[in-house]
Scaffold this motif. Structure first.
Motif, PDB file in Angstrom:
ATOM      1  N   PRO A   1       0.819  -1.228   0.000  1.00  0.00           N
ATOM      2  CA  PRO A   1       0.000   0.000   0.000  1.00  0.00           C
ATOM      3  C   PRO A   1       0.847   1.270   0.000  1.00  0.00           C
ATOM      4  O   PRO A   1       0.383   2.316  -0.465  1.00  0.00           O
ATOM      5  N   ASN A   2       2.064   1.174   0.511  1.00  0.00           N
ATOM      6  CA  ASN A   2       2.963   2.331   0.518  1.00  0.00           C
ATOM      7  C   ASN A   2       3.944   2.307  -0.646  1.00  0.00           C
ATOM      8  O   ASN A   2       4.864   3.126  -0.702  1.00  0.00           O
ATOM      9  N   GLY A   3       3.737   1.386  -1.565  1.00  0.00           N
ATOM     10  CA  GLY A   3       4.601   1.304  -2.729  1.00  0.00           C
ATOM     11  C   GLY A   3       6.044   1.037  -2.364  1.00  0.00           C
ATOM     12  O   GLY A   3       6.332   0.181  -1.503  1.00  0.00           O
ATOM     13  N   VAL A   4       6.954   1.765  -2.992  1.00  0.00           N
ATOM     14  CA  VAL A   4       8.390   1.555  -2.733  1.00  0.00           C
ATOM     15  C   VAL A   4       8.827   2.195  -1.427  1.00  0.00           C
ATOM     16  O   VAL A   4       9.967   1.967  -0.975  1.00  0.00           O
ATOM     17  N   PHE A   5       7.950   2.988  -0.812  1.00  0.00           N
ATOM     18  CA  PHE A   5       8.353   3.689   0.398  1.00  0.00           C
ATOM     19  C   PHE A   5       8.098   2.819   1.627  1.00  0.00           C
ATOM     20  O   PHE A   5       7.216   3.084   2.468  1.00  0.00           O
ATOM     21  N   ASN A   6       8.899   1.772   1.706  1.00  0.00           N
ATOM     22  CA  ASN A   6       8.933   0.892   2.865  1.00  0.00           C
ATOM     23  C   ASN A   6      10.389   0.631   3.203  1.00  0.00           C
ATOM     24  O   ASN A   6      11.266   0.758   2.337  1.00  0.00           O
ATOM     25  N   PRO A   7      10.715   0.294   4.439  1.00  0.00           N
ATOM     26  CA  PRO A   7      12.118   0.171   4.848  1.00  0.00           C
ATOM     27  C   PRO A   7      12.927  -0.822   4.008  1.00  0.00           C
ATOM     28  O   PRO A   7      14.086  -0.542   3.660  1.00  0.00           O
ATOM     29  N   ARG A   8      12.351  -1.961   3.674  1.00  0.00           N
ATOM     30  CA  ARG A   8      13.108  -2.974   2.939  1.00  0.00           C
ATOM     31  C   ARG A   8      13.485  -2.498   1.534  1.00  0.00           C
ATOM     32  O   ARG A   8      14.640  -2.599   1.114  1.00  0.00           O
ATOM     33  N   THR A   9      12.509  -1.953   0.820  1.00  0.00           N
ATOM     34  CA  THR A   9      12.781  -1.507  -0.547  1.00  0.00           C
ATOM     35  C   THR A   9      13.767  -0.345  -0.555  1.00  0.00           C
ATOM     36  O   THR A   9      14.710  -0.318  -1.359  1.00  0.00           O
ATOM     37  N   LEU A  10      13.588   0.624   0.338  1.00  0.00           N
ATOM     38  CA  LEU A  10      14.500   1.762   0.363  1.00  0.00           C
ATOM     39  C   LEU A  10      15.901   1.348   0.803  1.00  0.00           C
ATOM     40  O   LEU A  10      16.895   1.964   0.386  1.00  0.00           O
ATOM     41  N   ALA A  11      16.010   0.292   1.613  1.00  0.00           N
ATOM     42  CA  ALA A  11      17.341  -0.231   1.973  1.00  0.00           C
ATOM     43  C   ALA A  11      18.023  -0.807   0.731  1.00  0.00           C
ATOM     44  O   ALA A  11      19.230  -0.614   0.520  1.00  0.00           O
ATOM     45  N   HIS A  12      17.247  -1.518  -0.083  1.00  0.00           N
ATOM     46  CA  HIS A  12      17.801  -2.043  -1.340  1.00  0.00           C
ATOM     47  C   HIS A  12      18.218  -0.911  -2.271  1.00  0.00           C
ATOM     48  O   HIS A  12      19.255  -0.991  -2.939  1.00  0.00           O
ATOM     49  N   VAL A  13      17.401   0.146  -2.340  1.00  0.00           N
ATOM     50  CA  VAL A  13      17.739   1.298  -3.185  1.00  0.00           C
ATOM     51  C   VAL A  13      19.042   1.928  -2.717  1.00  0.00           C
ATOM     52  O   VAL A  13      19.915   2.266  -3.535  1.00  0.00           O
ATOM     53  N   SER A  14      19.178   2.089  -1.415  1.00  0.00           N
ATOM     54  CA  SER A  14      20.404   2.680  -0.859  1.00  0.00           C
ATOM     55  C   SER A  14      21.618   1.800  -1.153  1.00  0.00           C
ATOM     56  O   SER A  14      22.683   2.299  -1.540  1.00  0.00           O
ATOM     57  N   GLU A  15      21.459   0.487  -0.998  1.00  0.00           N
ATOM     58  CA  GLU A  15      22.566  -0.439  -1.249  1.00  0.00           C
ATOM     59  C   GLU A  15      22.969  -0.440  -2.725  1.00  0.00           C
ATOM     60  O   GLU A  15      24.162  -0.443  -3.063  1.00  0.00           O
ATOM     61  N   LEU A  16      21.969  -0.408  -3.610  1.00  0.00           N
ATOM     62  CA  LEU A  16      22.280  -0.413  -5.042  1.00  0.00           C
ATOM     63  C   LEU A  16      22.949   0.901  -5.454  1.00  0.00           C
ATOM     64  O   LEU A  16      23.825   0.912  -6.312  1.00  0.00           O
ATOM     65  N   THR A  17      22.553   1.999  -4.829  1.00  0.00           N
ATOM     66  CA  THR A  17      23.184   3.293  -5.127  1.00  0.00           C
ATOM     67  C   THR A  17      24.659   3.253  -4.776  1.00  0.00           C
ATOM     68  O   THR A  17      25.517   3.705  -5.548  1.00  0.00           O
ATOM     69  N   ARG A  18      24.979   2.718  -3.597  1.00  0.00           N
ATOM     70  CA  ARG A  18      26.390   2.602  -3.198  1.00  0.00           C
ATOM     71  C   ARG A  18      27.149   1.686  -4.150  1.00  0.00           C
ATOM     72  O   ARG A  18      28.294   1.971  -4.527  1.00  0.00           O
ATOM     73  N   PHE A  19      26.515   0.593  -4.542  1.00  0.00           N
ATOM     74  CA  PHE A  19      27.162  -0.338  -5.476  1.00  0.00           C
ATOM     75  C   PHE A  19      27.436   0.346  -6.820  1.00  0.00           C
ATOM     76  O   PHE A  19      28.499   0.168  -7.410  1.00  0.00           O
ATOM     77  N   ALA A  20      26.490   1.156  -7.287  1.00  0.00           N
ATOM     78  CA  ALA A  20      26.659   1.813  -8.589  1.00  0.00           C
ATOM     79  C   ALA A  20      27.866   2.742  -8.602  1.00  0.00           C
ATOM     80  O   ALA A  20      28.533   2.889  -9.638  1.00  0.00           O
ATOM     81  N   THR A  21      28.184   3.340  -7.454  1.00  0.00           N
ATOM     82  CA  THR A  21      29.338   4.247  -7.411  1.00  0.00           C
ATOM     83  C   THR A  21      30.650   3.500  -7.596  1.00  0.00           C
ATOM     84  O   THR A  21      31.668   4.115  -7.929  1.00  0.00           O
ATOM     85  N   THR A  22      30.634   2.188  -7.401  1.00  0.00           N
ATOM     86  CA  THR A  22      31.870   1.393  -7.548  1.00  0.00           C
ATOM     87  C   THR A  22      32.080   0.902  -8.979  1.00  0.00           C
ATOM     88  O   THR A  22      33.115   0.287  -9.262  1.00  0.00           O
ATOM     89  N   LEU A  23      31.117   1.151  -9.860  1.00  0.00           N
ATOM     90  CA  LEU A  23      31.212   0.635 -11.231  1.00  0.00           C
ATOM     91  C   LEU A  23      32.106   1.534 -12.062  1.00  0.00           C
ATOM     92  O   LEU A  23      31.662   2.315 -12.909  1.00  0.00           O
ATOM     93  N   ARG A  24      33.382   1.416 -11.796  1.00  0.00           N
ATOM     94  CA  ARG A  24      34.419   2.158 -12.521  1.00  0.00           C
ATOM     95  C   ARG A  24      35.399   1.150 -13.111  1.00  0.00           C
ATOM     96  O   ARG A  24      35.699   0.114 -12.522  1.00  0.00           O
TER      97      ARG A  24
END
Length: 821
Positions: A80-103
Motif C-alpha cells: 500500500p505504501n509502494g516503494v516507500f517501505n524500509p526494505r525496498t528503500l534499503a535495497h535502493v540505498s545499497e544499489l546506489t552505493r554499489f553503482a558508485t563502484t562501477l568504474r
C-alpha cells in the motif's frame, strides 16, 4: 564472353586439384585477418561524423556537461505504501552505493577510470531536499541520508520527495509505487557492462520487488552485444536445416555439402577482406553472412539442380558438368552482376556502415560467382565416380516419378491456360499492395528490437508506465544578442509555458529546465506553499534564486540547464516511448509552437540527445535506402536491357522484382508493421533474389524457344528442370532461414520472415505471372528476328494455349527427353 566461359570451365574440369588448393589457400589467407576483427556497436556511427545534428549533439553535451544515462527502476505494486517501505528503500540505498563502484580502467587514458559518474547520479541518497530554514533562507539536506529503519521514516521520505515537482515523474512516480535511479556514464559504450553488473547485484535482493534497467544506451549496448551471440545460435540452425533439405532433394552427402562449402568460403573471403582493409564489424555488417549465404546458396542450388537432372552414368560427370556450366554460365553471370550492382548502389547513401555493407556484399556476390564457376566443376571432378552411383533424376525414377515435377507442370498448365485469370488476380494484389504501402509508418524503436518478454523490453514498458519517460532529448535555446537573457522572468515564463503545453498535449512525458529550478527555489524562499511555485517578477529575484540553488550539495547541477553566461538554456525532455515518430511529433509541435508564440527575445532553437539522433538517422535511412533502391533498380533495368538486347525483355525481367517489393511493403502497411532499419536493409536483398529467378526463367525460355520454335512447345519444358531449380531454391532457402524466428532479437526474426517472404513471393511471381505474360504476349516477345525459326510451326495467335491443352503429352515428351539425356 564465350572464350571466358570456355576457359574457366575447362580449367576447372581439367585442373580440379589446383582449383581446390587455390580456394583453400584463399580461405586460409583471409582467415588470418579474423583475429584483427574489431566491433563497432555504437549506433551513433550510423551518421557521418560531420552530420550537423551529430556535431551539435556532441557540442551540446559538452556545453551543458550532459552524459548518456542508464535508468534503474524498482516497482512495488503489492504494498500500500509502494516503494516507500524500509526494505525496498534499503535495497535502493545499497544499489546506489554499489553503482558508485562501477568504474573501469580507461584504455584511452592509463591510470584513470571510466564508468558511472557519481557526482551526477540521481537517487534518494544523493539528491537534495529543499526546505525553508527561515524568511528568505533555504536549507539543503539529503533526501535520504540513510535507509529508513521504520515505516514512519520511509513515509517521511515519500512526503519530502512528493513535495518537489522536479522529482515527481522523474525519480519517484506520482502514485509512489515506483522509484528510479539515474546513472550517467562517461561513455555509453560501457552501458552493457554496467547493465550486467547491476543485474548481478539486483539478484542478491531476491524477488521482493520488481527491478528494471532501461534507457537508450542500455538498449543500444544490448543490441550490439546480443546480435553477435544470436548469430552464433541462429546461423548453425539455419545451416543445419538447409543442409538437411538439400540431402532430402539430392540424396548425396558428398554433393549437398557443396553449397555449404561455397557459402562458407564466400563469407570467409568477404569478411576477411573487410577486416584486412581496416573496417570494423558494425551492427549492420554483422548481417553480412546472412545475405551472402542466401545469395551464394542460390547459385549452387541452380547448378546442383541442373546437374541432378542431366547426369547419367553413360554421359559421365565430365560431360554432364560441362553441359551444366555451359547452360548456366550466362544466367549466373547476369544475376551476379545485377545483384552486385544493386548492393554497390548503397555506397551513395549518407550512412557510413550502409556504404561498407553494400560494398562488401557486392564484392561477396562476385566472390560467390567465381567460386561457384570454378569450384563446383572441380569438386565434382574430384569425387570418385562410384560416389555418383544412383545419382540423378533418371536413376531415381525420372521425371514421371517426381512429385515436384508433377506439381510444377500443374502450375504451368494453370499459368498458361488461365493466363488472363492470373493477370487479373495479380492486378488485385497490386491494388491492395499500393493501398498497404500508403499505410506504412517510418519508425524505429530500439526497445522493440527485443522480443516480448525480454528484460529490456519489459523494463521499457514497466518504467514508462510509471514515469515521465526513459528516453531523453534536449531542446537547446540560444539567445542571439546579449548575456544573461535566461535570467529574464519573461523568458523563463515563456519556457515554462511551452513545457506545460508540450506535457499537456502529450508530446512529452516530463521536462525539466532552469525555469523549474527557479520556481522551486522561489517557492521555498517565500513560504513553501504550492501557490508560490512560480517565476519571480524581477531579474534580480531570479538571480537570487540561482544563487540560493548554488548553495546546495550539488551546485554544478544548474549548469546542466544553462550556460554560465546565461545566454543558452537546455530544456531536458523525457519521452515515454522510444518510437522515433514520437520525437518527430514533438519536434514539429515545438516548431509550430514557436512559430505561433514568438519568444520575448530573438533566439534560435536546436535539438540534441540520443533519442533525437535516432530520429535523424531514421530520416537518413529511409530516404537513403529508398534512393539507393531506386538507383539500383534503374541500374539493373539498364543491365537487363543490355544483357537481353531488348527493352521489352528487360522490362519483363523486372516485373518479379517490382511486384516482390510492392507486395512485401504492401504487407508491412496492411499488418501495421513499422518500416525500420532491418526492413530497409533487407528490402535490398529482394533485388538480388527476384532478379535471379527472373533471369534464369527468361534466359532459359529464350534458349529453349530457339530450339523448339514456339513458346507453346517451350512452356512444358520450362516447368521441368528450370522450374525445378527455381522451386528448389525457394523451398530450401525460404524454409532454411525460418529458424531465425527463434532468436530473441526482432531484427533476426525480421530477417528470417522477410527472406521467407521474398523467396516465396518472387518465386511465385516468376513461375506464375511470367509464363502468363509470355502466353498472352507471345506475339510480341517472340517475334524478334532471333526467334524467327525456319520450319518452326507457330500456334495461331487467336488460340493462346492450343499446344498447352495437351499438357499430358508435353509431360511425356519432357520425360522422354530426360531419359535420352
Amino acid at each position: 564472353m564465350r572464350t571466358l566461359k570456355a576457359a574457366l570451365v575447362n580449367f576447372a574440369v581439367d585442373h580440379p586439384r589446383w582449383v581446390a588448393l587455390g580456394l583453400l589457400a584463399s580461405i586460409v589467407f583471409f582467415a588470418t585477418f579474423f583475429p584483427n576483427m574489431t566491433m563497432d556497436t555504437d549506433p551513433e556511427n550510423m551518421l557521418e561524423t560531420t552530420e550537423p545534428a551529430r556535431v551539435f549533439h556532441n557540442a551540446a553535451k559538452k556545453r551543458f556537461d550532459l552524459s548518456d544515462t542508464i535508468v534503474v527502476g524498482v516497482i512495488k505494486d503489492n504494498d500500500p505504501n509502494g516503494v516507500f517501505n524500509p526494505r525496498t528503500l534499503a535495497h535502493v540505498s545499497e544499489l546506489t552505493r554499489f553503482a558508485t563502484t562501477l568504474r573501469y580502467e580507461d584504455p584511452k587514458q592509463p591510470g584513470k577510470t571510466t564508468g558511472v559518474i557519481e557526482v551526477d547520479m540521481v537517487a534518494p541518497s544523493v539528491v537534495d531536499h529543499l526546505r525553508q530554514a527561515g524568511p528568505g533562507t533555504i536549507a539543503f539536506e539529503w533526501l535520504m541520508p540513510r535507509a529508513p529503519a521504520t515505516q514512519a521514516e520511509a513515509l517521511a521520505i515519500r512526503d519530502k520527495a512528493m513535495s518537489n515537482p522536479l522529482l515527481v515523474g522523474q525519480m519517484v512516480s506520482a502514485d509512489g509505487k515506483a522509484l528510479c535511479l539515474y546513472l550517467p556514464l562517461t561513455d555509453k559504450l560501457l552501458s552493457y557492462d554496467v547493465y550486467t553488473a547491476l543485474q548481478g547485484k539486483i539478484r542478491e535482493f531476491g524477488a521482493t520487488e520488481d527491478w528494471h534497467i532501461a534507457g537508450l544506451p542500455v538498449a543500444e549496448g544490448a543490441i550490439g552485444a546480443e546480435m553477435f551471440s544470436e548469430m552464433v545460435v541462429a546461423s548453425p540452425l539455419t545451416m543445419a536445416l538447409i543442409f538437411g533439405m538439400l540431402y532430402a532433394m539430392f540424396r548425396k552427402w558428398s554433393l549437398v555439402v557443396l553449397p555449404m562449402l561455397i557459402a562458407t568460403a564466400t563469407v570467409a573471403a568477404t569478411l576477411g577482406a573487410m577486416i584486412a582493409l581496416g573496417f570494423p564489424v558494425h551492427i549492420l555488417s554483422s548481417m553480412l553472412p546472412i545475405f551472402l549465404m542466401s545469395i551464394s546458396i542460390c547459385d549452387s542450388i541452380h547448378v546442383l539442380s541442373e546437374f541432378f537432372d542431366v547426369y547419367t552414368e553413360e554421359k559421365g560427370r565430365k560431360e554432364s558438368v560441362k553441359e551444366v556450366m555451359n547452360t548456366l554460365f550466362m544466367p549466373m553471370l547476369y544475376t551476379s552482376l545485377t545483384t552486385a550492382a544493386g548492393f554497390f548502389s548503397f555506397v551513395t547513401t549518407d550512412i557510413p556502415p550502409a556504404r561498407v555493407f553494400g560494398a562488401f556484399v557486392g564484392v561477396g556476390v562476385m566472390f560467390a560467382w567465381i567460386i561457384t564457376i570454378l569450384f563446383v566443376p572441380a569438386y565434382i571432378m574430384l569425387l570418385p565416380e562410384r560416389m555418383l552411383r544412383n545419382f540423378g533424376l533418371t536413376a531415381q525414377g525420372g521425371v514421371r516419378e517426381s512429385l515436384l515435377t508433377r506439381l510444377l507442370h500443374g502450375l504451368g498448365e494453370f499459368a498458361c491456360r488461365r493466363a488472363k485469370v492470373v493477370l487479373a488476380l495479380f492486378g488485385v494484389g497490386i491494388v491492395a499492395s499500393i493501398w498497404g504501402m500508403s499505410q506504412i509508418t517510418i519508425n524505429d524503436n530500439y526497445a522493440k528490437r527485443f522480443s516480448v518478454g525480454h528484460p529490456i523490453r519489459e523494463a521499457d514498458s514497466a518504467l514508462n508506465r510509471h514515469f515521465g519517460g526513459t528516453y531523453t532529448a534536449s531542446l537547446v535555446l540560444e539567445a542571439k544578442n546579449g548575456e544573461e537573457v535566461f535570467k529574464r522572468p519573461d523568458v523563463l515564463t515563456y519556457m515554462a509555458a511551452m513545457q506545460a503545453w508540450l506535457e499537456g498535449n502529450g508530446y512529452i512525458g516530463k521536462s525539466t529546465s532552469l525555469a523549474d529550478i527557479v520556481r522551486k527555489v522561489h517557492q521555498e524562499l517565500v513560504d513553501g506553499s504550492p501557490g508560490n511555485f512560480r517565476i519571480p517578477s524581477s531579474q534580480g529575484a531570479v538571480s537570487e534564486c540561482v544563487m540560493q540553488y548554488q548553495q546546495s550539495h550539488k551546485p554544478h547541477d544548474i549548469w546542466h540547464f544553462v550556460t554560465p553566461e546565461f545566454d543558452s538554456a537546455n530544456i531536458f525532455m523525457q519521452f515515454q516511448s522510444g518510437d522515433s515518430t514520437r520525437t518527430e511529433a514533438a519536434v514539429k509541435a515545438i516548431e509550430g509552437y514557436i512559430e505561433r508564440n514568438k519568444p520575448p527575445v530573438d533566439m534560435s532553437y536546436r535539438f540534441a540527445g540520443l533519442h533525437y539522433i535516432n530520429y535523424i538517422f531514421q530520416g537518413k535511412m529511409f530516404w537513403g535506402m529508398l534512393g539507393s533502391l531506386a538507383g539500383s533498380y534503374v541500374i539493373v533495368l539498364l543491365m537487363m536491357i543490355v544483357l537481353f538486347r531488348s527493352a521489352l525483355w528487360g522490362f519483363l525481367c523486372m516485373i518479379p522484382l517490382t511486384l516482390t517489393i510492392l507486395f512485401i511493403y504492401g504487407a508491412l502497411g496492411f499488418f501495421g508493421l513499422d518500416y525500420d532499419m532491418p526492413v530497409a536493409v533487407l528490402g535490398a536483398i529482394s533485388l538480388g533474389i527476384a532478379v535471379d529467378f527472373a533471369i534464369h526463367f527468361l534466359e532459359r525460355s529464350r534458349q529453349i524457344t530457339s530450339e523448339t520454335g514456339s513458346w507453346e512447345k517451350t512452356a512444358p519444358r520450362m516447368f521441368g528442370e528450370p522450374a525445378r531449380a527455381i522451386s528448389r531454391n525457394v523451398i530450401i532457402i525460404a524454409l532454411g532461414f525460418l529458424p531465425m524466428l527463434v532468436a530473441a532479437l526482432v531484427p533476426y526474426k525480421t530477417t528470417g520472415l522477410l527472406l521467407f517472404s521474398i523467396l516465396t513471393v518472387s518465386g511465385l511471381v516468376t513461375l506464375v505471372l511470367l509464363p502468363a505474360l509470355l502466353t498472352v504476349g507471345r506475339g510480341w516477345f517472340f517475334r524478334a528476328r532471333r526467334f524467327s525459326f525456319s520450319g518452326a510451326a507457330k500456334a495461331p495467335r487467336d488460340e493462346p494455349a492450343l499446344a498447352l491443352a495437351r499438357i499430358g503429352a508435353a509431360k511425356r515428351d519432357a520425360a522422354d527427353d530426360a531419359g535420352r539425356k
